[in-house]
Design a protein around this motif. Structure first.
Motif, PDB file in Angstrom:
ATOM      1  N   ASN A 339       0.814  -1.217   0.000  1.00  0.00           N
ATOM      2  CA  ASN A 339       0.000   0.000   0.000  1.00  0.00           C
ATOM      3  C   ASN A 339       0.849   1.268   0.000  1.00  0.00           C
ATOM      4  N   PHE A 340       2.159   1.137   0.255  1.00  0.00           N
ATOM      5  CA  PHE A 340       3.054   2.293   0.202  1.00  0.00           C
ATOM      6  C   PHE A 340       3.638   2.501  -1.192  1.00  0.00           C
ATOM      7  N   ALA A 341       3.483   1.521  -2.087  1.00  0.00           N
ATOM      8  CA  ALA A 341       4.135   1.588  -3.390  1.00  0.00           C
ATOM      9  C   ALA A 341       3.526   2.675  -4.263  1.00  0.00           C
ATOM     10  N   SER A 342       4.350   3.230  -5.142  1.00  0.00           N
ATOM     11  CA  SER A 342       3.854   4.154  -6.154  1.00  0.00           C
ATOM     12  C   SER A 342       3.037   3.379  -7.181  1.00  0.00           C
ATOM     13  N   MET A 371      10.911  -1.274  -4.631  1.00  0.00           N
ATOM     14  CA  MET A 371       9.784  -0.367  -4.834  1.00  0.00           C
ATOM     15  C   MET A 371      10.118   1.024  -4.333  1.00  0.00           C
ATOM     16  N   VAL A 372       9.551   2.003  -5.017  1.00  0.00           N
ATOM     17  CA  VAL A 372       9.621   3.392  -4.569  1.00  0.00           C
ATOM     18  C   VAL A 372       8.238   3.768  -4.051  1.00  0.00           C
ATOM     19  N   PHE A 373       8.204   4.465  -2.931  1.00  0.00           N
ATOM     20  CA  PHE A 373       6.934   4.810  -2.308  1.00  0.00           C
ATOM     21  C   PHE A 373       6.216   5.914  -3.077  1.00  0.00           C
ATOM     22  N   GLY A 374       4.905   5.842  -3.070  1.00  0.00           N
ATOM     23  CA  GLY A 374       4.102   6.908  -3.644  1.00  0.00           C
ATOM     24  C   GLY A 374       3.949   8.060  -2.669  1.00  0.00           C
ATOM     25  N   ALA A 375       3.632   9.232  -3.212  1.00  0.00           N
ATOM     26  CA  ALA A 375       3.454  10.413  -2.367  1.00  0.00           C
ATOM     27  C   ALA A 375       2.285  10.202  -1.405  1.00  0.00           C
ATOM     28  N   ALA A 376       2.502  10.494  -0.122  1.00  0.00           N
ATOM     29  CA  ALA A 376       1.452  10.300   0.890  1.00  0.00           C
ATOM     30  C   ALA A 376       1.911  10.884   2.224  1.00  0.00           C
ATOM     31  N   PRO A 377       0.975  11.353   3.045  1.00  0.00           N
ATOM     32  CA  PRO A 377       1.330  11.733   4.416  1.00  0.00           C
ATOM     33  C   PRO A 377       1.618  10.489   5.239  1.00  0.00           C
ATOM     34  N   ILE A 378       2.541  10.585   6.174  1.00  0.00           N
ATOM     35  CA  ILE A 378       2.903   9.436   7.003  1.00  0.00           C
ATOM     36  C   ILE A 378       3.060   9.853   8.462  1.00  0.00           C
ATOM     37  N   THR A 379       2.952   8.836   9.315  1.00  0.00           N
ATOM     38  CA  THR A 379       3.250   8.973  10.740  1.00  0.00           C
ATOM     39  C   THR A 379       4.356   7.998  11.094  1.00  0.00           C
ATOM     40  N   ILE A 380       5.291   8.455  11.891  1.00  0.00           N
ATOM     41  CA  ILE A 380       6.367   7.611  12.414  1.00  0.00           C
ATOM     42  C   ILE A 380       6.181   7.523  13.925  1.00  0.00           C
ATOM     43  N   LEU A 397       5.699  11.524   2.237  1.00  0.00           N
ATOM     44  CA  LEU A 397       6.496  10.828   1.238  1.00  0.00           C
ATOM     45  C   LEU A 397       6.454  11.633  -0.058  1.00  0.00           C
ATOM     46  N   MET A 398       7.608  11.914  -0.598  1.00  0.00           N
ATOM     47  CA  MET A 398       7.710  12.791  -1.766  1.00  0.00           C
ATOM     48  C   MET A 398       7.340  12.037  -3.044  1.00  0.00           C
ATOM     49  N   ASP A 399       7.096  12.804  -4.093  1.00  0.00           N
ATOM     50  CA  ASP A 399       6.845  12.213  -5.401  1.00  0.00           C
ATOM     51  C   ASP A 399       7.976  11.248  -5.744  1.00  0.00           C
ATOM     52  N   TRP A 412      11.892   9.176  -0.204  1.00  0.00           N
ATOM     53  CA  TRP A 412      12.278  10.378   0.530  1.00  0.00           C
ATOM     54  C   TRP A 412      11.036  11.018   1.134  1.00  0.00           C
ATOM     55  N   ALA A 413      11.190  11.568   2.338  1.00  0.00           N
ATOM     56  CA  ALA A 413      10.084  12.253   3.017  1.00  0.00           C
ATOM     57  C   ALA A 413      10.509  13.665   3.391  1.00  0.00           C
ATOM     58  N   ASN A 414       9.599  14.609   3.178  1.00  0.00           N
ATOM     59  CA  ASN A 414       9.835  15.992   3.604  1.00  0.00           C
ATOM     60  C   ASN A 414       8.640  16.467   4.437  1.00  0.00           C
TER      61      ASN A 414
END
Length: 476
Positions: A339-342, A371-380, A397-399, A412-414
């Motif tokens: 579910n994190f994949a782009s 896999m590279v993650f798709g853009a999405a808000p995340i919690t750590i 998670l960035m584009d 990458w996450a910003n």
């Protein structure tokens, strides 16, 4: 999972407002509100005025076995009642209501009462450190509804952990000493949680090797078809993927585990020239919370995040940071949930760091999710090694095309945050290293920092505070 709230109304004869009518209205609206959160409500029918009334109410409420006790000061009420309800043993909320008028004689003086009650718990009984949360307003008010939603989600997650079984299969990965912890502290923090560290790698291996090939052939085909491609080095492990996936599924079911920590090396590499990363990802897809490298506290934290988000979670390392755009690289060999994949999905690739290399040569062993993650808000969010605190953070998670990254499961996450507040990448890294925080980061999609902050408060543990970067050494 069932979750029940009990509501009781407190009052005093010296205030003339229509207390019974207001209490009934609030109870009816609260019931509808809680239904939307899949919660039930028990409403104590009688008004509590005296200490004897309070004791009688608690006896009745005890039979209902609520998960949260909400005490409405329908009007200003006797201070003696704060002690009785505060020491009830239930997670507790004080609820004050608006007066409904702006001048003339005060009809309820409700807010003043919850102010006094909270002051009694935090002042007069300060050494007992009794947690209680204040609420104010009508049920659907902006000040009440979001605040109650966070509480229900937080307490439901705590309840999930207190009724869960956690398994460590194969021990903590060799040398990962920052993942060790005192299991007795974990059991005290979550009464009712069961932790089993006895299962071994051979338990899984023997089960996996016992299946006739004819029984797993269809599973092996489906496993590969779910990916967008298979690396040449991973093709030979087609049947092993299915064997191990079935073995873990059956072992988890037989032992009634809610979450497992899998020691993913070096035994898989030694015995099969194989990495179990992609199976870990698939188990998380299946809703079986699975942490890699034998990390039980991350498994517990992932289960907490899964309960909050309702989606599979994943466990990442932080493998880089970039002060130029205030981003961090979240990476692991290849165990991420799909579910994190782009939109590109994932390939069944290689783990390039799973075994020794000859000098100057790059080799890998399958099977990992590339896999590279798709853009999405995340919690750590993760519990600290000493189980006296929690890292609470988040970001976006960035584009997937925004920045280059290493092979494996990564992104990458910003827009970085710590405890819901913006933080730059250097300060975040400095905070983590100054605290000596473990190198694993459980991640969920969505923003649940408020819920994690509340969980920490109910558990009476701390949260990591920002340690602004300085040129001198800092230790927390």
């Amino acid at each position: 999972m069932e979750f029940k709230v009990a509501l009781v109304g407190l009052s005093q004869l010296s205030f003339f407002g229509d207390k019974r009518s207001r209490y009934s209205k609030c109870a009816a609206e609260l019931e509808v509100f809680l239904q939307n959160l899949n919660c039930s409500l028990y409403v104590y029918p009688d008004t509590v005025i005296t200490p004897d009334d309070a004791k009688k109410a608690l006896k009745t409420i005890k039979a209902e076995a609520p998960d949260f006790l909400l005490v409405q000061c329908t009007s200003y009420s006797a201070g003696h009642l704060a002690q009785i309800f505060g020491r009830s043993g239930y997670p507790l909320g004080w609820w004050g209501i608006p007066e409904g008028v702006e001048d003339g004689p005060v009809p309820f003086n409700s807010f003043c009462s919850i102010n006094m009650y909270q002051g009694i718990l935090r002042g007069y009984y300060n050494e007992e450190n009794i947690p209680a949360k204040w609420f104010f307003g009508e049920v659907n008010d902006e000040l009440f509804a979001p605040r109650m939603t966070v509480t229900i989600r937080a307490l439901r997650a705590i309840k999930r952990l207190c009724t869960s079984r956690i398994g460590l299969i194969g021990g903590i990965a060799p040398g990962f000493n920052d993942l060790y912890f005192d299991e007795r502290k974990l059991l005290r923090l979550f009464p009712g949680l069961e932790y089993d560290r006895l299962p071994e790698f051979d338990d899984i291996a023997a089960l996996a090797e016992s299946y006739p090939e004819s029984e797993i052939a269809d599973m092996a085909e489906a496993y590969e078809k779910a990916s967008t491609g298979v690396f040449p080095e991973s093709v030979k492990h087609k049947m092993l993927n299915a064997r191990l996936l079935r073995a873990y599924r059956e072992f988890v079911a037989a032992n009634k585990f809610d979450a497992i920590a899998v020691s993913c090396w070096p035994k898989f590499q030694t015995r099969y020239d194989y990495s179990v990363c992609s199976v870990v990802g698939q188990l998380n897809d299946d809703g079986i919370v699975t942490s890699c490298e034998g990390d039980p506290l991350s498994a517990v934290s992932m289960l907490m995040l899964q309960e909050l988000s309702g989606e599979p979670t994943m466990l990442m390392d932080m493998s880089g940071f970039d002060p130029k755009d205030n981003s961090v690289l979240l990476w692991h060999c290849g165990p991420a949930a799909s579910n994190f994949a782009s939109d590109a999905g994932y390939q069944l690739g290689c783990n390039y760091s799973g075994k020794a290399h000859e000098e100057g040569k790059i080799t890998g062993c399958g099977v990992a999710r590339d896999m590279v993650f798709g853009a999405a808000p995340i919690t750590i969010g993760r519990l600290t090694t000493d189980l006296d605190g929690m890292l609470v953070g988040g970001g976006t998670l960035m584009d997937p095309e925004a920045k280059k990254s290493f092979c494996g499961s990564r992104g990458w996450a910003n827009n970085l945050q710590l405890k819901g507040e913006d933080i730059n990448a250097v300060d975040l890294v400095n905070t983590i290293l100054s605290y000596g925080f473990s190198h694993h980061y459980p991640i969920a999609k969505g923003d649940y920092q408020a819920e994690l902050m509340e969980i920490a408060c109910w558990l009476k543990i701390g949260t990591l505070d920002k340690v602004p970067y300085k040129t001198w050494m800092q230790m927390k």
